[in-house]
Design a protein around this motif. Structure first.
Motif, PDB file in Angstrom:
ATOM      1  N   UNK A   1       0.837  -1.201   0.000  1.00  0.00           N
ATOM      2  CA  UNK A   1       0.000   0.000   0.000  1.00  0.00           C
ATOM      3  C   UNK A   1       0.868   1.246   0.000  1.00  0.00           C
ATOM      4  N   UNK A   2       1.923   1.259   0.829  1.00  0.00           N
ATOM      5  CA  UNK A   2       2.844   2.402   0.837  1.00  0.00           C
ATOM      6  C   UNK A   2       3.497   2.565  -0.532  1.00  0.00           C
ATOM      7  N   UNK A   3       3.847   1.453  -1.166  1.00  0.00           N
ATOM      8  CA  UNK A   3       4.435   1.508  -2.510  1.00  0.00           C
ATOM      9  C   UNK A   3       3.497   2.182  -3.507  1.00  0.00           C
ATOM     10  N   UNK A   4       2.232   1.783  -3.471  1.00  0.00           N
ATOM     11  CA  UNK A   4       1.275   2.370  -4.410  1.00  0.00           C
ATOM     12  C   UNK A   4       1.031   3.846  -4.115  1.00  0.00           C
ATOM     13  N   UNK A   5       1.011   4.189  -2.831  1.00  0.00           N
ATOM     14  CA  UNK A   5       0.873   5.600  -2.467  1.00  0.00           C
ATOM     15  C   UNK A   5       2.073   6.389  -2.977  1.00  0.00           C
ATOM     16  N   UNK A   6       3.271   5.811  -2.847  1.00  0.00           N
ATOM     17  CA  UNK A   6       4.472   6.475  -3.352  1.00  0.00           C
ATOM     18  C   UNK A   6       4.422   6.604  -4.873  1.00  0.00           C
ATOM     19  N   UNK A   7       3.958   5.553  -5.558  1.00  0.00           N
ATOM     20  CA  UNK A   7       3.857   5.616  -7.018  1.00  0.00           C
ATOM     21  C   UNK A   7       2.916   6.727  -7.453  1.00  0.00           C
ATOM     22  N   UNK A   8       1.776   6.812  -6.766  1.00  0.00           N
ATOM     23  CA  UNK A   8       0.825   7.886  -7.067  1.00  0.00           C
ATOM     24  C   UNK A   8       1.453   9.251  -6.779  1.00  0.00           C
ATOM     25  N   UNK A   9       2.135   9.364  -5.637  1.00  0.00           N
ATOM     26  CA  UNK A   9       2.758  10.634  -5.269  1.00  0.00           C
ATOM     27  C   UNK A   9       3.829  11.068  -6.254  1.00  0.00           C
ATOM     28  N   UNK A  10       4.677  10.115  -6.668  1.00  0.00           N
ATOM     29  CA  UNK A  10       5.738  10.422  -7.629  1.00  0.00           C
ATOM     30  C   UNK A  10       5.139  10.863  -8.956  1.00  0.00           C
ATOM     31  N   UNK A  11       4.118  10.147  -9.400  1.00  0.00           N
ATOM     32  CA  UNK A  11       3.486  10.477 -10.674  1.00  0.00           C
ATOM     33  C   UNK A  11       2.834  11.854 -10.621  1.00  0.00           C
ATOM     34  N   UNK A  12       2.095  12.129  -9.539  1.00  0.00           N
ATOM     35  CA  UNK A  12       1.408  13.412  -9.423  1.00  0.00           C
ATOM     36  C   UNK A  12       2.389  14.566  -9.250  1.00  0.00           C
ATOM     37  N   UNK A  13       3.517  14.301  -8.574  1.00  0.00           N
ATOM     38  CA  UNK A  13       4.511  15.357  -8.391  1.00  0.00           C
ATOM     39  C   UNK A  13       5.104  15.790  -9.727  1.00  0.00           C
ATOM     40  N   UNK A  14       5.263  14.820 -10.629  1.00  0.00           N
ATOM     41  CA  UNK A  14       5.838  15.131 -11.939  1.00  0.00           C
ATOM     42  C   UNK A  14       4.799  15.623 -12.937  1.00  0.00           C
ATOM     43  N   UNK A  15       3.524  15.273 -12.708  1.00  0.00           N
ATOM     44  CA  UNK A  15       2.475  15.544 -13.683  1.00  0.00           C
ATOM     45  C   UNK A  15       2.366  17.018 -14.101  1.00  0.00           C
TER      46      UNK A  15
ATOM     47  N   UNK B   1       8.199   8.630 -15.555  1.00  0.00           N
ATOM     48  CA  UNK B   1       8.094   7.326 -16.217  1.00  0.00           C
ATOM     49  C   UNK B   1       8.081   6.183 -15.214  1.00  0.00           C
ATOM     50  N   UNK B   2       8.883   6.270 -14.154  1.00  0.00           N
ATOM     51  CA  UNK B   2       8.887   5.211 -13.148  1.00  0.00           C
ATOM     52  C   UNK B   2       7.556   5.159 -12.413  1.00  0.00           C
ATOM     53  N   UNK B   3       6.986   6.325 -12.108  1.00  0.00           N
ATOM     54  CA  UNK B   3       5.663   6.337 -11.480  1.00  0.00           C
ATOM     55  C   UNK B   3       4.625   5.662 -12.349  1.00  0.00           C
TER      56      UNK B   3
END
Length: 352
Positions: A146-160, A272-274
């Motif tokens: 769950x923390x991983x998915x939250x981080x993935x969402x956060x990384x993606x949104x930070x770059x968006x 891209x990683x997100x």
């Protein structure tokens, strides 16, 4: 990096309790496999329909493999940090070597076998090696994922906001992030109300035999596995290591990207990683082949229009992960005197 100190002598591996194995629905499993394979084949078909095979081969031939080697070393560092974070979630009750090898054995299962058995498999393996048991280890994997998915969402949104033309993903990512936060909140509630949850389960068990059996045998261990959420210091420490793990992941991803795109900026790797991490959440064939590469190529297209080179990069990044985790995982199985076929049979009997 040396093994963490302060760990008592590991408990000898024990046979899993009789209540853990459960017969899996063969029909449902094969349906999921077929759907996953079809999704992967569609993604692979689309990828190869969009690229020039000669340019694809040239991209591999012209790549700077010094960056690829550096990326492989960073992948090993990523695995070490991942093991540290998971061990803290386990409240340091398992030896570091057991945790590290169980992670790689789990990735080996995910790389080669269907149904995402790696997460269940590493819970089984570490529960057996450490003496903690399957049900006590499993909830820590829920927390980690769950923390991983939250981080993935956060990384993606930070770059968006910095990516032109990527508005198509914004709403879906926000929804995913909200669901993951709700899931983590639910685990927090369960962890902070363990006696009440146990009492409710036992009350329900008076009418339903299955719940009675779980309440007496599996639920106490499962709730104990969630107890790290009650210890704020340990949870924040593990969360910090997981954040650091993501930093290493971005660096590792950027290193291999530089092998194919010398002009690549850190924003490219972050975004891209997100996208790739979120792409792996979709059902697919073993290892996420096709889906992972499709997610990378789609995200990378926001920065550069070179589909053949992007495909070569995507397959190389995926191959590095599969190769390193499979080699370490295979060694771990050999070290334990186990085999992939035997492990597969045991994990298939575990509850999904």
């Amino acid at each position: 990096m040396t093994q963490s100190q302060g760990t008592s002598e590991p408990v000898e591996p024990q046979a899993e309790q009789a209540d853990t194995p459960a017969q899996d629905s063969g029909t449902g499993s094969w349906v999921r496999l077929v759907i996953g394979i079809l999704i992967s084949l569609v993604c692979l078909g689309f990828i190869f329909s969009q690229i020039n095979l000669q340019q694809f081969a040239d991209a591999w031939r012209l790549a700077n493999y010094r960056w690829v080697l550096a990326s492989m070393l960073a992948t090993v560092a990523w695995l070490v940090v991942r093991a540290i974070a998971w061990r803290i979630l386990l409240k340091n009750k398992a030896a570091f070597t057991h945790v590290f090898f169980a992670i790689n054995e789990g990735y080996l299962l995910n790389n080669l076998l269907p149904f995402r058995l790696g997460e269940v498999g590493r819970a089984f393996l570490l529960g057996r090696k450490s003496g903690l048991g399957f049900w006590q280890v499993l909830p820590t994997i829920f927390i980690e994922r769950i923390v991983d998915l939250i981080m993935a969402v956060g990384v993606f949104l930070a770059a968006l906001p910095f990516v032109v033309g990527a508005d198509w993903a914004g709403e879906a990512i926000w929804i995913t992030g909200a669901v993951m936060l709700l899931g983590l909140a639910l685990l927090f509630i369960l962890a902070h109300n363990r006696p009440r949850v146990q009492a409710l389960a036992e009350a329900a068990g008076r009418r339903i035999p299955l719940i009675r059996r779980l309440a007496r045998q599996s639920l106490p261990a499962f709730l104990e596995g969630l107890s790290v959420l009650v210890d704020v210091r340990l949870f924040l420490l593990s969360f910090g290591w997981l954040v650091f793990n993501w930093v290493i992941g971005i660096v590792q991803f950027h290193l291999v990207m530089l092998a194919f795109f010398p002009q690549a900026q850190p924003l490219w790797s972050t975004f891209t990683l997100g996208a790739a991490a979120l792409g792996l959440a979709a059902p697919s064939s073993p290892g996420g082949v096709g889906v992972y590469e499709f997610a990378i190529m789609t995200a990378l297209a926001q920065f550069v229009q070179a589909p053949a080179t992007a495909a070569a990069f995507a397959f190389t990044a995926h191959l590095i992960q599969i190769l390193i985790t499979s080699v370490i995982g295979a060694y771990a199985l050999y070290r334990d005197g186990d085999s992939l076929a035997n492990l597969y049979r045991q994990v298939r009997r575990l509850p999904k």
